[in-house]
Design a protein around this motif. Structure first.
Motif, mmCIF file in Angstrom:
data_model
loop_
_atom_site.group_PDB
_atom_site.id
_atom_site.type_symbol
_atom_site.label_atom_id
_atom_site.label_comp_id
_atom_site.label_asym_id
_atom_site.label_seq_id
_atom_site.Cartn_x
_atom_site.Cartn_y
_atom_site.Cartn_z
ATOM 1 N N ALA A 3 0.821 -1.219 0.000
ATOM 2 C CA ALA A 3 0.000 0.000 0.000
ATOM 3 C C ALA A 3 0.856 1.271 0.000
ATOM 4 N N GLY A 4 2.185 1.113 -0.054
ATOM 5 C CA GLY A 4 3.077 2.283 -0.092
ATOM 6 C C GLY A 4 3.237 2.980 1.246
ATOM 7 N N GLN A 5 2.835 2.310 2.348
ATOM 8 C CA GLN A 5 2.924 2.955 3.677
ATOM 9 C C GLN A 5 4.236 2.629 4.391
ATOM 10 N N VAL A 6 4.891 1.586 3.938
ATOM 11 C CA VAL A 6 6.170 1.179 4.533
ATOM 12 C C VAL A 6 7.197 1.106 3.408
ATOM 13 N N ALA A 7 8.410 1.586 3.698
ATOM 14 C CA ALA A 7 9.456 1.602 2.672
ATOM 15 C C ALA A 7 9.654 0.215 2.086
#
Lengths: 196, 196
Positions: free
Chosen positions: B146-150
Motif C-alpha cells: 500500500a506504499g505505507q512502509v518503505a
C-alpha cells in the motif's frame, strides 16, 4: 622488612573474589554458584566475602561490573557530533559483547537470576542497566540540542528502540547478531527520532 | 446405554492436562512443575501424559498456546488499511497480556526455561513467537504494497522495533507498561518504517 600494606592486600583479595565469581558462573552457571565455592577459588575465607558483600548476588553484580569495565559508573557514549556514527559504534559494541561466549553465559545467568529474584533485578537494573540507559539518554539530549532529534521525542522509549530489538534477538536467538544488523537498528532508530 | 465416546474423552483429558499444567506453573513456577503433579491435578495417569507428550516442557508449551488462543497457529494482525491503528491495537493487546498477573508469571517461567534449555527455546520460538512474528511481517508486507512502509525496509528488524522495546521494559521492569506507552512505540516504529 616491609610492613604489609593492608589496603593493597584487600584490593588483591577483592579482585580475586570477583574474578572467581565471574569464572565460576561462566563455567557452571549462576544457580550452582556458592559463597563457599567463590572463597575456595579465590583462596580467601568465607568470612572475608561476607564482610564485604551481603550475598552471592551482590558479589556477582560487582563481578559483572568489574569485567565490563563499568565499575566506576563512568559510562559515556561517544559524542563526535555524528549521531548515526555514535549509535552504530555503541550498538556494534553491544553485539560484540553478546557474541562473546563468556559474556553471553554471564548475561543469561544474570537474566535467570533477575527473573527469579526481584531484588537482584533491581540491583542489576540500578547498577548495570540504569547508568548505561542514562548515558544513552544523555547522548540523545545532546542530539536534541543539536537539532538532530525531535525535541518532544520520549527518550525513555528512544533508548528501548535502540536496545530492545537487540535484546529481543539475543534472548530469543531468532537470528544472528551482526554488525550489519546493529547498523540497521541504528538507522531505524535515527529515522524514528529525527526532527521533522 | 450409550457407548462412551473415546475421542471426546481424550479431548477432555487433554484439556484437563493443559489446564492443570498452566495453573501449576502460575501457582508455583515452572521449576517445580512435574509430570506427576500435572497428572494428579488433571485426574489422569502419568502414562496418559507420556502417551501424548515427550516431556513436561512440551505440555507446558501446549498449555500456553491453549490459553493464549494461538493453538491453531491462525494468528493474524488486523488489517483495516490504517497501519497505525492496527499496530496500536496489537501493541496495546500485548501490554494487556503482560499486565495480566497469570500471563506475566507464565511468561517469566517460560523465559527462564528457554534460557536454561535451548531445546525449549527452539520450541517456544518456533511454535509461539514464530507464528506471531510472521503474522506481523505479513501485515507489514501488506503496508509495503500500500506504499505505507518503505519497500526496502528489513521486516525481520521491523518486528523487533515493535516488540523489542516492550519486551525490554517487561523483562527489566524499568517502567510501567501502559497503553500510552504502546502508542508511543507504535508511533516511533511507523516513523522508522515509512516510505521516504
Amino acid at each position: 622488612m616491609k610492613t604489609p600494606n593492608p589496603a593493597r592486600r584487600n584490593e588483591q583479595s577483592r579482585r580475586a573474589i570477583l574474578s572467581a565469581a565471574f569464572d565460576l558462573v561462566a563455567e557452571s552457571g549462576y544457580a550452582k554458584l556458592t559463597v563457599e565455592a567463590i572463597a575456595a577459588r579465590a583462596g580467601v575465607g568465607k568470612q572475608t566475602i561476607y564482610r564485604w558483600w551481603p550475598s552471592k548476588g551482590a558479589v556477582f553484580v560487582d563481578a559483572v561490573l568489574a569485567v565490563t569495565g563499568d565499575e566506576k559508573g563512568h559510562l559515556a557514549l561517544p559524542d563526535t557530533g555524528d549521531l548515526g556514527a555514535d549509535l552504530r559504534a555503541v550498538l556494534r559494541a553491544i553485539v560484540d559483547e553478546y557474541n562473546d561466549p563468556r559474556l553471553d553465559t554471564m548475561s543469561r545467568a544474570m537474566t535467570i537470576e533477575a527473573l527469579n529474584d526481584p531484588g537482584i533485578n533491581t540491583e542489576i537494573v540500578e547498577r548495570i542497566m540504569g547508568p548505561h540507559l542514562e548515558a544513552t539518554r544523555e547522548r540523545l539530549r545532546s542530539a536534541q540540542r543539536a537539532g538532530q532529534v525531535a525535541e518532544d521525542a520520549d527518550l525513555d522509549v528512544a533508548v528501548e528502540l535502540l536496545y530492545g530489538p537487540i535484546y529481543h534477538r539475543w534472548m530469543l536467538r531468532t537470528a544472528p547478531l551482526t554488525h550489519e544488523y546493529a547498523d540497521t537498528v541504528a538507522e531505524f532508530a535515527l529515522r524514528a527520532l529525527r526532527a521533522a
